[in-house]
Motif scaffolding. Structure first.
Motif, PDB file in Angstrom:
ATOM      1  N   ASP A 255       0.966  -1.281   0.092  1.00  0.00           N
ATOM      2  CA  ASP A 255       0.050  -0.104   0.034  1.00  0.00           C
ATOM      3  C   ASP A 255       1.126   1.350  -0.011  1.00  0.00           C
ATOM      4  OD1 ASP A 255      -2.655  -1.921  -0.123  1.00  0.00           O
ATOM      5  OD2 ASP A 255      -2.792  -1.111   1.449  1.00  0.00           O
ATOM      6  N   GLY A 256       1.550   0.940   1.196  1.00  0.00           N
ATOM      7  CA  GLY A 256       2.948   2.563   0.760  1.00  0.00           C
ATOM      8  C   GLY A 256       3.369   2.384  -0.829  1.00  0.00           C
ATOM      9  N   ALA A 257       4.114   1.939  -0.844  1.00  0.00           N
ATOM     10  CA  ALA A 257       4.639   1.862  -2.019  1.00  0.00           C
ATOM     11  C   ALA A 257       3.518   2.396  -3.339  1.00  0.00           C
ATOM     12  CB  ALA A 257       5.440   0.907  -2.810  1.00  0.00           C
ATOM     13  N   THR A 258       2.589   1.633  -3.064  1.00  0.00           N
ATOM     14  CA  THR A 258       1.428   2.532  -4.865  1.00  0.00           C
ATOM     15  C   THR A 258       1.200   3.392  -3.992  1.00  0.00           C
ATOM     16  OG1 THR A 258       0.567  -0.442  -4.458  1.00  0.00           O
ATOM     17  CG2 THR A 258      -0.816   1.798  -5.227  1.00  0.00           C
ATOM     18  N   LYS A 259       0.906   4.067  -2.876  1.00  0.00           N
ATOM     19  CA  LYS A 259       0.885   5.029  -2.603  1.00  0.00           C
ATOM     20  C   LYS A 259       1.452   6.284  -3.474  1.00  0.00           C
ATOM     21  CE  LYS A 259       0.792   6.434   1.183  1.00  0.00           C
ATOM     22  NZ  LYS A 259      -0.164   6.769   2.454  1.00  0.00           N
ATOM     23  N   LEU A 260       3.334   5.820  -3.196  1.00  0.00           N
ATOM     24  CA  LEU A 260       4.296   6.710  -3.179  1.00  0.00           C
ATOM     25  C   LEU A 260       4.169   6.949  -5.330  1.00  0.00           C
ATOM     26  CD1 LEU A 260       7.122   6.225  -1.002  1.00  0.00           C
ATOM     27  CD2 LEU A 260       5.959   8.144  -1.535  1.00  0.00           C
ATOM     28  N   ALA A 261       4.297   5.474  -5.546  1.00  0.00           N
ATOM     29  CA  ALA A 261       4.117   5.023  -6.929  1.00  0.00           C
ATOM     30  C   ALA A 261       2.904   5.945  -8.053  1.00  0.00           C
ATOM     31  CB  ALA A 261       4.124   3.824  -7.555  1.00  0.00           C
ATOM     32  N   GLN A 262       1.928   6.030  -7.366  1.00  0.00           N
ATOM     33  CA  GLN A 262       0.664   6.938  -8.224  1.00  0.00           C
ATOM     34  C   GLN A 262       1.540   9.082  -7.715  1.00  0.00           C
ATOM     35  OE1 GLN A 262      -1.859   6.137  -5.015  1.00  0.00           O
ATOM     36  NE2 GLN A 262      -2.782   3.986  -6.362  1.00  0.00           N
ATOM     37  N   ASN A 263       2.046   8.793  -7.185  1.00  0.00           N
ATOM     38  CA  ASN A 263       2.486  10.201  -6.239  1.00  0.00           C
ATOM     39  C   ASN A 263       3.467  10.503  -7.645  1.00  0.00           C
ATOM     40  OD1 ASN A 263       0.370  12.047  -4.620  1.00  0.00           O
ATOM     41  ND2 ASN A 263       0.449   9.854  -4.122  1.00  0.00           N
ATOM     42  N   VAL A 264       4.433  10.285  -6.828  1.00  0.00           N
ATOM     43  CA  VAL A 264       5.856  10.092  -7.718  1.00  0.00           C
ATOM     44  C   VAL A 264       5.927   9.712  -9.642  1.00  0.00           C
ATOM     45  CG1 VAL A 264       8.491   9.777  -8.002  1.00  0.00           C
ATOM     46  CG2 VAL A 264       7.247  10.248  -5.462  1.00  0.00           C
ATOM     47  N   PHE A 265       5.382   9.035  -9.307  1.00  0.00           N
ATOM     48  CA  PHE A 265       5.749   8.814 -11.454  1.00  0.00           C
ATOM     49  C   PHE A 265       4.146   9.018 -11.970  1.00  0.00           C
ATOM     50  CE2 PHE A 265       8.814   5.738  -8.705  1.00  0.00           C
ATOM     51  CZ  PHE A 265       9.724   6.768  -9.273  1.00  0.00           C
ATOM     52  N   ILE A 266       3.219   8.517 -11.602  1.00  0.00           N
ATOM     53  CA  ILE A 266       2.119   8.414 -12.150  1.00  0.00           C
ATOM     54  C   ILE A 266       2.172   6.883 -12.716  1.00  0.00           C
ATOM     55  CG2 ILE A 266       0.586   8.590 -13.644  1.00  0.00           C
ATOM     56  CD1 ILE A 266       1.029  11.199 -11.952  1.00  0.00           C
ATOM     57  N   ALA A 267       3.007   6.879 -13.690  1.00  0.00           N
ATOM     58  CA  ALA A 267       3.435   5.624 -14.052  1.00  0.00           C
ATOM     59  C   ALA A 267       4.176   5.217 -15.576  1.00  0.00           C
ATOM     60  CB  ALA A 267       2.334   4.759 -15.253  1.00  0.00           C
ATOM     61  N   ALA A 268       4.965   4.113 -15.464  1.00  0.00           N
ATOM     62  CA  ALA A 268       6.714   3.677 -16.407  1.00  0.00           C
ATOM     63  C   ALA A 268       5.627   3.645 -17.623  1.00  0.00           C
ATOM     64  CB  ALA A 268       6.479   2.188 -15.169  1.00  0.00           C
ATOM     65  N   PRO A 269       6.733   4.012 -18.146  1.00  0.00           N
ATOM     66  CA  PRO A 269       6.224   4.108 -20.111  1.00  0.00           C
ATOM     67  C   PRO A 269       5.460   3.344 -20.785  1.00  0.00           C
ATOM     68  CG  PRO A 269       8.242   5.053 -19.811  1.00  0.00           C
ATOM     69  CD  PRO A 269       8.377   3.753 -17.824  1.00  0.00           C
ATOM     70  N   SER A 270       4.703   3.273 -20.686  1.00  0.00           N
ATOM     71  CA  SER A 270       3.529   2.225 -21.308  1.00  0.00           C
ATOM     72  C   SER A 270       4.033   1.502 -22.668  1.00  0.00           C
ATOM     73  CB  SER A 270       2.395   3.218 -21.619  1.00  0.00           C
ATOM     74  OG  SER A 270       2.037   4.269 -22.595  1.00  0.00           O
ATOM     75  N   VAL A 271       4.564   2.397 -23.281  1.00  0.00           N
ATOM     76  CA  VAL A 271       4.743   1.550 -24.330  1.00  0.00           C
ATOM     77  C   VAL A 271       6.148   0.626 -24.203  1.00  0.00           C
ATOM     78  CG1 VAL A 271       6.346   1.911 -27.033  1.00  0.00           C
ATOM     79  CG2 VAL A 271       4.191   3.159 -26.280  1.00  0.00           C
ATOM     80  N   SER A 272       7.125   1.027 -23.709  1.00  0.00           N
ATOM     81  CA  SER A 272       8.175   0.480 -22.762  1.00  0.00           C
ATOM     82  C   SER A 272       7.297  -1.171 -22.212  1.00  0.00           C
ATOM     83  CB  SER A 272       8.529   1.226 -21.705  1.00  0.00           C
ATOM     84  OG  SER A 272       9.373   2.001 -22.192  1.00  0.00           O
ATOM     85  N   GLN A 273       5.726  -1.036 -20.961  1.00  0.00           N
ATOM     86  CA  GLN A 273       5.453  -2.068 -21.057  1.00  0.00           C
ATOM     87  C   GLN A 273       5.238  -3.217 -21.414  1.00  0.00           C
ATOM     88  OE1 GLN A 273       3.712  -1.274 -17.242  1.00  0.00           O
ATOM     89  NE2 GLN A 273       3.822   1.129 -17.743  1.00  0.00           N
TER      90      GLN A 273
END
Length: 390
Positions: A255-273
């Motif tokens: 939960d903590g990692a998810t919350k940080l990821a949402q705020n810091v990155f939004i998401a990793a590059p979609s095409v790369s994924q």
């Protein structure tokens, strides 16, 4: 008139010395000089064709919007299955946080687990950005001296002596940058036991996982579900510019990692994924294995030739694509030596000061990131440089 000032944390972050060498190497190359690059941690491979094609297809299909903050579900599932099939580690997809490069994972880890004013123990030498990410969190690294004769492994029996009230945890790397050393499963297990007893967390940087030539290629996740692990698509999968990595966290930290990821990155590059999902297919993994064998052949050439010119590698270089070489027999200033070598023989290397403090002036990192013919040519130039300088 107001004086412009940067945040004080910026002053605490040291620049890469190798960037001065790289900048000069590029100028020499633009001037028509034949520069051999052994300084940068990027092999002369690119993503396997099937992976690149999957990325192009994602663009053509319009799959360019945000994904979940923690990553594309099918990619997280593929990583989970990879851990199970290759490393016999059970890792649920929910524990996997896909990030913009392994650097994003390191930033997330520092923000997630380290408070301002705390310290994290790291071996000296180590990858410098690890300690710089701690500065961003208001913390700092405590570098613990290691010795070449011990394979640059930290003495775990003395870990408690370095542990203070403000110590948050221990960060290790295997295979290691800059030394190419590979930790044993027994060593990581002992590290986990001691860190647990001391009440801290253990992070294992596995960014070069898969690139092991001697020793066991394993994941710390097969030891405990409470160990944090960082990995990347940049090295084994040769996807450096795709900027994609991941962090595996315990269940209690999701939960903590998810919350940080949402705020810091939004998401990793979609095409790369979308491209990275294809990386776990049998045909792509087979190509990655062939590349691992190619790198090993280069490693053996480098080890043999370095010994022949009087620069023997003093510690095991069993993984990644680096060897860490003691050049104190020819210089007491590795940075000056690297600059002079570049000017006279057009070979670019990385000085040890980028990676640590203890005896950094006498070490140089070689990256075997070009073909065998170029490696042999580089070593011939270095031998000539040493002979003319003596």
């Amino acid at each position: 008139m107001k004086k412009h000032k940067l945040a004080t944390r910026v002053e605490q972050i040291a620049p890469f010395q190798v960037m001065a060498i790289l900048a000069r190497a590029k100028k020499l190359a633009l001037a028509g000089e034949d520069v051999i690059h052994l300084e940068i941690g990027e092999p002369d491979f690119v993503a396997v064709d099937a992976v690149a094609e999957a990325g192009v297809l994602a663009i053509q299909q319009g799959k360019t919007g945000y994904t979940s903050a923690t990553g594309l579900p099918e990619l997280k599932q593929a990583i989970s299955e990879y851990y199970h099939s290759r490393y016999h580690a059970s890792v649920s997809p929910e524990r996997i946080i896909v990030t913009p490069g392994a650097s994003g994972a390191l930033l997330l880890m520092a923000s997630l687990m380290v408070n301002a004013g705390e310290e994290v123990i790291m071996p000296d030498p180590c990858y410098p950005c690890n300690r710089h990410f701690l500065i961003q969190a208001g913390a700092k690294a405590k570098l613990v001296e290691t010795k070449a004769e011990d394979g640059f492994e930290m003495d775990l029996s003395a870990l408690s002596e370095h542990w203070q009230d403000n110590t948050s945890g221990l960060w290790l790397a295997s295979p290691s940058n800059p030394t190419g050393a590979v930790l044993s499963k027994q060593y990581v297990s002992e590290a986990w036991q001691k860190v647990s007893e001391l009440g801290g967390h253990l992070l294992v940087d596995e960014i070069y996982q898969g690139l092991v030539y001697d020793g066991e290629d394993f994941s710390a996740l097969s030891i405990s579900d409470d160990i944090f692990v960082i990995n990347s698509f940049s090295k084994y999968f040769a996807m450096t510019g795709w900027r994609l990595g991941w962090l595996v966290v315990p269940e209690w930290a999701i939960d903590g990692a998810t919350k940080l990821a949402q705020n810091v990155f939004i998401a990793a590059p979609s095409v790369s994924q979308y491209a990275a999902v294809r990386a776990f297919s049998p045909d792509v993994l087979a190509e990655c294995e062939l590349r691992r064998q190619t790198l090993n052949a280069r490693r053996l050439v480098l080890l043999e030739q370095l010994n022949a010119i009087g620069l023997p590698v003093v510690a095991p270089a069993h993984g990644a694509f680096y060897v860490y070489v003691d050049v104190s027999s020819v210089t007491q200033d590795a940075m000056a030596w690297c600059l002079a070598l570049l000017e006279k023989e057009k070979v670019a290397l990385t000085p040890g000061a980028d990676f640590g403090v203890k005896d950094a002036h006498k070490y140089v990192r070689f990256a075997y990131t070009c073909d065998e013919a170029r490696l042999k040519e580089a070593l011939a130039r270095i031998a000539r440089f040493i002979a003319l300088s003596s």
